[in-house]
Design a protein around this motif. Structure first.
Motif, mmCIF file in Angstrom:
data_model
loop_
_atom_site.group_PDB
_atom_site.id
_atom_site.type_symbol
_atom_site.label_atom_id
_atom_site.label_comp_id
_atom_site.label_asym_id
_atom_site.label_seq_id
_atom_site.Cartn_x
_atom_site.Cartn_y
_atom_site.Cartn_z
ATOM 1 N N HIS A 109 -0.803 0.574 10.659
ATOM 2 C CA HIS A 109 -0.516 -0.953 11.706
ATOM 3 C C HIS A 109 -1.783 -0.552 12.853
ATOM 4 O O HIS A 109 -2.713 -1.612 13.198
ATOM 5 C CB HIS A 109 1.094 -0.731 12.267
ATOM 6 C CG HIS A 109 1.846 -0.933 11.668
ATOM 7 N ND1 HIS A 109 2.125 -1.714 10.698
ATOM 8 C CD2 HIS A 109 2.785 0.356 11.096
ATOM 9 C CE1 HIS A 109 2.684 -1.898 9.487
ATOM 10 N NE2 HIS A 109 3.585 -0.399 10.138
ATOM 11 N N ARG A 157 4.289 3.179 15.393
ATOM 12 C CA ARG A 157 5.981 2.313 15.716
ATOM 13 C C ARG A 157 5.596 1.369 16.743
ATOM 14 O O ARG A 157 5.654 0.641 16.879
ATOM 15 C CB ARG A 157 6.825 3.728 16.133
ATOM 16 C CG ARG A 157 7.451 4.644 15.332
ATOM 17 C CD ARG A 157 8.596 5.137 15.632
ATOM 18 N NE ARG A 157 8.391 5.249 16.901
ATOM 19 C CZ ARG A 157 8.045 6.320 17.720
ATOM 20 N NH1 ARG A 157 7.794 8.147 16.253
ATOM 21 N NH2 ARG A 157 7.940 7.090 18.457
ATOM 22 N N SER A 158 4.653 1.212 17.802
ATOM 23 C CA SER A 158 4.296 0.196 18.271
ATOM 24 C C SER A 158 3.713 -0.981 17.863
ATOM 25 O O SER A 158 4.426 -2.256 18.305
ATOM 26 C CB SER A 158 3.542 1.112 19.868
ATOM 27 O OG SER A 158 2.664 -0.104 20.458
ATOM 28 N N HIS A 159 3.106 -0.633 17.317
ATOM 29 C CA HIS A 159 2.266 -2.146 16.470
ATOM 30 C C HIS A 159 3.154 -2.955 15.220
ATOM 31 O O HIS A 159 2.880 -3.351 15.020
ATOM 32 C CB HIS A 159 1.090 -1.060 15.961
ATOM 33 C CG HIS A 159 -0.067 -1.094 16.833
ATOM 34 N ND1 HIS A 159 -1.034 -2.523 17.608
ATOM 35 C CD2 HIS A 159 -0.992 -0.168 17.310
ATOM 36 C CE1 HIS A 159 -1.988 -2.495 18.517
ATOM 37 N NE2 HIS A 159 -1.213 -1.135 18.025
ATOM 38 N N ALA A 160 4.016 -1.507 14.935
ATOM 39 C CA ALA A 160 4.746 -2.032 14.173
ATOM 40 C C ALA A 160 5.964 -3.272 14.729
ATOM 41 O O ALA A 160 6.529 -3.966 13.840
ATOM 42 C CB ALA A 160 5.644 -0.702 13.069
ATOM 43 N N SER A 161 6.723 -3.192 15.209
ATOM 44 C CA SER A 161 7.969 -3.517 16.093
ATOM 45 C C SER A 161 6.963 -4.805 16.857
ATOM 46 O O SER A 161 7.443 -5.903 17.203
ATOM 47 C CB SER A 161 8.434 -3.001 17.101
ATOM 48 O OG SER A 161 7.354 -1.912 18.051
ATOM 49 N N SER A 162 5.112 -4.917 16.988
ATOM 50 C CA SER A 162 4.809 -6.168 17.721
ATOM 51 C C SER A 162 4.859 -7.129 16.777
ATOM 52 O O SER A 162 4.691 -7.669 15.486
ATOM 53 C CB SER A 162 3.468 -5.594 18.184
ATOM 54 O OG SER A 162 3.317 -4.494 18.831
#
Length: 162
Positions: A109, A157-162
Motif C-alpha cells: 500500500h 496499515r495506515s494506507h490499507a485503511s484509507s
C-alpha cells in the motif's frame, strides 16, 4: 648515517606493508543480467546498500560491478533480492558480513519513497533504497531493521485503511 638508514628501512617496510594490503584487496568484477529490475534501480541499491562505486552499464538489463571479492559476493546476493518478482522475494535477513543485515520488503500500500522518508525521519535510518515504487531494500543492525519493519507495517496499515 645509521639514523638515515633506520628511517629508510621504516619507510621501505611501510611501503611493502601497503603493497601487501592492496594485493589482498584486489578488485574483482561480476556482470549481472536483470529480468525484473532496471539498471538504474540496481545501481541505486548497489551504491547505497552494498557500497559499490565502480558500476558499468551494458544495456537496460545488464550491470557490471568491480570491487573487493566480499563486496562482489554481497552484490550478487543483493541483486537476487532486487531482481526477484514481487511474489518470489526472499524476505529472510541476509548477513552483510559487518554485523549488519540486508532485508528486502515488498510494499502493498505505501510507496517506497514514503517509507524511506519515514525511516529517515523516525529512525535516522540511512541505508535504505527504493527498488521501484513498491519495494525497499534496508541495511542496518538486526535490531534497527526490526524497528524499521514496525514502521513499515504501521504505514502499510495506515494506507490499507484509507
Amino acid at each position: 648515517m645509521r639514523h638515515k638508514l633506520a628511517v629508510a628501512l621504516v619507510i621501505a617496510s611501510s611501503v611493502c606493508t601497503t603493497c601487501t594490503a592492496v594485493a589482498a584487496e584486489e578488485a574483482q568484477a561480476a556482470t549481472f543480467s536483470l529480468s525484473n529490475a532496471t539498471t538504474a534501480q540496481a545501481a541505486t541499491v548497489l551504491r547505497t546498500i552494498v557500497g559499490i562505486k565502480d558500476l558499468k552499464f551494458g544495456d537496460d538489463h545488464t550491470i557490471t560491478v568491480r570491487d573487493t571479492r566480499e563486496k562482489v559476493e554481497l552484490a550478487e546476493a543483493v541483486v537476487k533480492l532486487l531482481d526477484a518478482a514481487d511474489d518470489a522475494v526472499d524476505t529472510t535477513p541476509l548477513p552483510a558480513g559487518d554485523g549488519s543485515v540486508i532485508v528486502a520488503v515488498v510494499l502493498n500500500h505505501a510507496s517506497s519513497g514514503e517509507v524511506i522518508l519515514a525511516l529517515q525521519k523516525e529512525l535516522q535510518f540511512a541505508r535504505s533504497a527504493g527498488a521501484g515504487e513498491k519495494r525497499v531494500i534496508l541495511r542496518d543492525t538486526d535490531s534497527q531493521v526490526m524497528k524499521a519493519l514496525k514502521v513499515i507495517e504501521r504505514l502499510e496499515r495506515s494506507h490499507a485503511s484509507s
